[in-house]
Design an enzyme around this catalytic site. Sequence first.
Site, mmCIF file in Angstrom:
data_model
loop_
_atom_site.group_PDB
_atom_site.id
_atom_site.type_symbol
_atom_site.label_atom_id
_atom_site.label_comp_id
_atom_site.label_asym_id
_atom_site.label_seq_id
_atom_site.Cartn_x
_atom_site.Cartn_y
_atom_site.Cartn_z
ATOM 1 N N ASN A 105 0.860 -1.183 0.000
ATOM 2 C CA ASN A 105 0.000 0.000 0.000
ATOM 3 C C ASN A 105 0.894 1.229 0.000
ATOM 4 O O ASN A 105 1.801 1.341 0.837
ATOM 5 C CB ASN A 105 -0.917 0.013 1.224
ATOM 6 C CG ASN A 105 -1.875 1.194 1.213
ATOM 7 O OD1 ASN A 105 -1.474 2.339 1.410
ATOM 8 N ND2 ASN A 105 -3.148 0.915 1.002
ATOM 9 N N SER A 122 -5.101 -0.180 -2.669
ATOM 10 C CA SER A 122 -5.578 1.164 -2.345
ATOM 11 C C SER A 122 -6.727 1.036 -1.364
ATOM 12 O O SER A 122 -7.676 0.272 -1.598
ATOM 13 C CB SER A 122 -6.040 1.887 -3.616
ATOM 14 O OG SER A 122 -6.387 3.228 -3.329
ATOM 15 N N GLU A 123 -6.668 1.780 -0.260
ATOM 16 C CA GLU A 123 -7.628 1.558 0.819
ATOM 17 C C GLU A 123 -9.075 1.899 0.469
ATOM 18 O O GLU A 123 -10.001 1.538 1.196
ATOM 19 C CB GLU A 123 -7.211 2.292 2.101
ATOM 20 C CG GLU A 123 -6.950 3.762 1.963
ATOM 21 C CD GLU A 123 -5.475 4.095 1.806
ATOM 22 O OE1 GLU A 123 -5.032 5.086 2.405
ATOM 23 O OE2 GLU A 123 -4.770 3.370 1.070
ATOM 24 N N ASN A 124 -9.296 2.598 -0.651
ATOM 25 C CA ASN A 124 -10.674 2.865 -1.059
ATOM 26 C C ASN A 124 -11.298 1.689 -1.811
ATOM 27 O O ASN A 124 -12.436 1.778 -2.263
ATOM 28 C CB ASN A 124 -10.753 4.129 -1.923
ATOM 29 C CG ASN A 124 -9.921 4.036 -3.179
ATOM 30 O OD1 ASN A 124 -8.750 3.660 -3.143
ATOM 31 N ND2 ASN A 124 -10.497 4.401 -4.307
#
EC number: 2.8.3.5
Length: 545
Positions: free
Chosen positions: A343, A366-368
């Site tokens: 990440n 990607s944290e979304n």
Amino acid sequence: MWKPRMGHLAFPSLSRSWEPRGSRTMAALRLLAWAFSRRVSAHRPQPTLPHHLIRHYPTTRCGKVKFYTDPVKAVEGIKDGASVMLGGFGLCGIPENLIGALKTKGVKDLKIISSNVGVDDFGLGILLASKQVRRVVCSYLGENKLCEQLYLAGKLELEMTPQGTLAERIRAGGTGVPAFYTPTGYGTQVQEGGVPIRYSPEGHLITLSQPREVREFEGQHHLLERAIRADFALIKGWKADRSGNVIFRGSARNFNVPMCKAADISVVEVEEIVDVGTFAPEDIHIPNIYVKRVIKGPRFEKRIERLTTRDSPPAPGSKDQDPKRTRIIKRAALEFKDGMYANLGIGIPVLASNYISPKMTVYLHSENGILGLGPFPLKKEVDPDIINAGKQTVTVIPGGCFFASDDSFAMIRGGHIQLTMLGAMQVSKYGDLANWMVPGKKVKGMGGAMDLVSSKKTKVVVTMEHCTKTKQPKILEKCTMPLTGKSCVDLIITEKAVFEVDRSKGLKLVELWEGSSLDEVKATTGCSFKVCPNLKPMQQIKSDA
């Protein structure tokens, strides 16, 4: 082989044992038995239900889901003081028509739960500008200067929550779990309390966050976090069928999925309404049991917050070609290993991915809600529904996938990410990290950073310039800004040097840039450090590696 669609044959509930109740139920069961015995092909027409069964097992619309054409009527019932969840991440996947309807209604004193706060003139920013919001629960302010100004002026309450914790609090609210323990935020103000929620107009603190209960599990400390539910959730989907099932497109799934499940009334705006049966059952992202209202949005701007393409020249004033930054980037790229899940934070970490060898496979997370980030798109490939955590337009490599924010942070906290690389305002001698807030001056929010550094299984690499713009050291004996994580950093890369971090013994200088000297590094570092006996020149990835 054709299989009967169970959603179309809504049998009365059976208690304790199989005891069919009534002739119509028996008829439905006989129909199922006939279908299985005949092994009907999927290419043949489906058997026609008897007329009396059609009336009781509808194939068009679920009676509990209401469909609207007017966005204002779709948000009917939202009153002053209501709690409202707004789906989306940045400007991607936001319910822009329903937000506009709230502005038209003029309801006030709203408590908004949102991943972030949009921009000044779009998304949640519209409601902030019209002074309809009393409190915002979010993880990141981003570039919304209006929200920051209202907060610091005492005109808005702001409850900052780590992004993964926010996603899990919402998920828990939707599943009936009242609270849970998480390692995220231990040793920070989130755990200790004291994060400013409300200022007075004179700048005095009025409301502070409360300390969290702490328990230790398997040698690691965890905080107790409470679930969140709301009166309403305003959701943006891609398509809905006429029974209220919803699917999403690209990274627009984000917070929309958990929020839709965590409100008394969920209102979903979509781009298209289709017939029942258009979606394969296994492709449905939100079953209609969670949906109360659906509206086809009359118009969609789908604004892009950070349009980024690989065939456009650098923006004026861009730092991308700064030799100091390039030096950091080329050293950071050496941290990637074949087959790794990583990440990357905004700025230098993302740019380091440009130097990943084509001979190597690195799965960028990607944290979304994306796994398998590809390069920035060409202009003709730009898609507003596919962005990264920095709100930039991106592509996805073959084999990549999309998922919701709660799943994304399960990957992070669960230790499935081998490497996280992010920037910092300060790092301490023992690996404490501060990168989210300057009290009373600058409020960006922690975003997903606290979650990204919370797992012991993840290597944490900080990339940053060695000193501030005013020549003050960023590497200190002790951080003076609010912490993002305690004793969490493993490696520090600056334009002058590379330090390994031992979380009990402190820093060790392992690489030195050829243009720097040991005395210079000592003079510009705010704490003592050991020097590796085998001190190396600062390494740089080769362009053809």
